[in-house]
Design an enzyme around this catalytic site. Structure first.
Site, PDB file in Angstrom:
ATOM      1  N   ASP A  37       0.859  -1.178   0.000  1.00 48.83           N
ATOM      2  CA  ASP A  37       0.000   0.000   0.000  1.00 48.83           C
ATOM      3  C   ASP A  37       0.901   1.235   0.000  1.00 48.83           C
ATOM      4  O   ASP A  37       1.213   1.797   1.046  1.00 48.83           O
ATOM      5  CB  ASP A  37      -0.906  -0.032   1.231  1.00 48.83           C
ATOM      6  N   HIS A  38       1.313   1.662  -1.194  1.00 48.37           N
ATOM      7  CA  HIS A  38       2.301   2.730  -1.334  1.00 48.37           C
ATOM      8  C   HIS A  38       1.743   3.943  -2.076  1.00 48.37           C
ATOM      9  O   HIS A  38       0.875   3.807  -2.937  1.00 48.37           O
ATOM     10  CB  HIS A  38       3.518   2.211  -2.112  1.00 48.37           C
ATOM     11  N   SER A 105       3.386   0.749  11.250  1.00 51.69           N
ATOM     12  CA  SER A 105       3.636   2.136  11.645  1.00 51.69           C
ATOM     13  C   SER A 105       4.094   3.008  10.484  1.00 51.69           C
ATOM     14  O   SER A 105       4.235   4.225  10.644  1.00 51.69           O
ATOM     15  CB  SER A 105       4.660   2.185  12.780  1.00 51.69           C
ATOM     16  N   GLU A 107       6.040   4.194   6.568  1.00 53.52           N
ATOM     17  CA  GLU A 107       7.321   4.722   6.089  1.00 53.52           C
ATOM     18  C   GLU A 107       7.131   6.182   5.669  1.00 53.52           C
ATOM     19  O   GLU A 107       6.116   6.551   5.073  1.00 53.52           O
ATOM     20  CB  GLU A 107       7.837   3.926   4.878  1.00 53.52           C
ATOM     21  N   ASN A 110       5.893   7.178   2.070  1.00 51.33           N
ATOM     22  CA  ASN A 110       4.487   7.271   1.670  1.00 51.33           C
ATOM     23  C   ASN A 110       3.686   8.281   2.476  1.00 51.33           C
ATOM     24  O   ASN A 110       2.738   8.885   1.966  1.00 51.33           O
ATOM     25  CB  ASN A 110       3.825   5.899   1.820  1.00 51.33           C
ATOM     26  N   GLY A 174      10.715  -5.114  16.303  1.00 50.87           N
ATOM     27  CA  GLY A 174      11.439  -5.101  17.559  1.00 50.87           C
ATOM     28  C   GLY A 174      10.523  -5.449  18.713  1.00 50.87           C
ATOM     29  O   GLY A 174       9.337  -5.752  18.532  1.00 50.87           O
ATOM     30  N   THR A 191       9.218  -9.000   7.864  1.00 56.05           N
ATOM     31  CA  THR A 191       9.906  -9.145   6.580  1.00 56.05           C
ATOM     32  C   THR A 191      11.293  -9.743   6.735  1.00 56.05           C
ATOM     33  O   THR A 191      12.044  -9.789   5.773  1.00 56.05           O
ATOM     34  CB  THR A 191      10.018  -7.786   5.862  1.00 56.05           C
ATOM     35  N   LYS A 194      13.439 -13.716  11.553  1.00 54.67           N
ATOM     36  CA  LYS A 194      14.036 -13.665  12.885  1.00 54.67           C
ATOM     37  C   LYS A 194      13.139 -14.391  13.882  1.00 54.67           C
ATOM     38  O   LYS A 194      12.028 -13.936  14.181  1.00 54.67           O
ATOM     39  CB  LYS A 194      14.236 -12.211  13.312  1.00 54.67           C
TER      40      LYS A 194
END
Length: 321
Positions: A37-38, A105, A107, A110, A174, A191, A194
């Site tokens: 969703d950009h 949260s 970027e 965008n 995190g 993404t 981990k």
């Protein structure tokens, strides 16, 4: 068994093409799909950024079985959470129960376009938590009046709701975002493979819930061409989340990745047509505890050959994971 998904990457194809791609992915047997969703591509070479929600509405009508999902929508800056709730409920009705709302949260790339500035990371997580609370209340059919630290909602109610609330996923990177997801989400999104993210999600209440990962790949029968295309269009991906969330536009990503070499890309993204190499790239996600992994085929003009190859060779091989 790990489910394998297909990514409608809005940064690298136009709206009609994206719908055609997911129709092909459904026919090929992909287990689910996700949609970015950009407002802008990461790099100018990618060349696209249609409105994801129009694409999702069209995809919901053009397909019949493949699940759909935003990967991910930021419900705090470019979109108000009350509007996100309405869009998600409508998409779920169009998809007849096949839609999941993935949230994150965001970027700067965008979200800066609406001129509201770009908050610090800890503020963005506070905003995301408040947004999820608003969206949940609207999904429950409540008449919502809300005056919080970041958002105001005046007498809002959704009049077209699915029978069951749309599942909400939260993207994590995190400990704090994992804690938020464990408390508030129906599934977790990441993404990177981990295991510590999954373990933290589980500790905070996520045990037993789906966990969805994503992996870029670049299929081509010419490996050198695949590496060159991946370097041209996906070198931004090596920057890591702390960097990628802060840069404001394609020119910034171009400058930040000028020293990324094709061989660096080849070490991090499976390129070519070696099925075993693709399987080994997916394996760390499965071993880390992800239950669903969405593949991103790099190159908007190279989706149909990838889907055909995946149907015949890759998807059968991945069923052994």
């Amino acid at each position: 068994m790990v489910q394998i998904g297909y990514t409608m990457m809005t940064e690298q194809a136009g709206p009609r093409e994206l719908v055609q791609h997911v129709v092909a992915a459904e026919k090929a047997g992909f287990d689910f799909s996700v949609t970015s969703d950009h407002y802008s591509p990461w790099l100018a070479e990618q060349g696209h950024a249609p409105y994801a929600w129009s694409v999702l509405g069209a995809a919901a009508q053009a397909t019949s079985t493949i699940p759909l999902m935003t990967y991910v929508t930021c419900p705090t800056t470019r979109y108000h959470p009350a509007v996100v709730a309405q869009k998600a409920a409508t998409t779920q009705l169009l998809a007849e129960g096949r839609f999941r709302l993935g949230l994150g949260s965001g970027e700067n790339l965008n979200e800066h376009v609406v001129g509201g500035g770009w908050p610090a990371a800890h503020v963005r997580l506070d905003m995301l938590e408040e947004a999820i609370e608003i969206i949940r209340a609207l999904f429950e059919g409540k008449n919502v009046n809300h005056h919080g630290a970041h958002f105001d909602v005046e007498n809002a109610k959704l009049f077209d709701l699915p029978d069951e609330p749309t599942p909400i996923g939260v993207a994590v990177s995190g400990e704090r975002s994992c804690a938020l997801a464990g408390r508030l989400a129906d599934l977790v999104i990441a993404t990177e493979p981990k295991a510590e993210l999954i373990e933290s999600f589980d500790r905070h209440g996520g045990s037993g819930k789906p966990r969805v990962g994503q992996l870029p790949v670049c299929f081509d029968t010419d490996k050198d061409a695949a590496v060159a295309r991946a370097h041209e269009q996906f070198r931004w991906s090596l920057g890591g989340w702390p960097v990628n969330s802060e840069l404001p536009g394609p020119a910034s990503f171009d400058g930040a990745t000028q020293h990324v070499r094709p061989e660096d890309i080849a070490e991090n993204i499976p390129c070519g047509d070696d099925v075993d190499a693709f399987v080994e790239a997916v394996r760390p996600y499965a071993e880390a505890g992800f239950t669903e992994i969405a593949l991103v085929q790099i190159g908007g003009d190279h989706q149909f050959p990838f889907v055909e190859w995946a149907e015949k060779e890759l998807l059968p091989a991945l069923k052994d994971l």
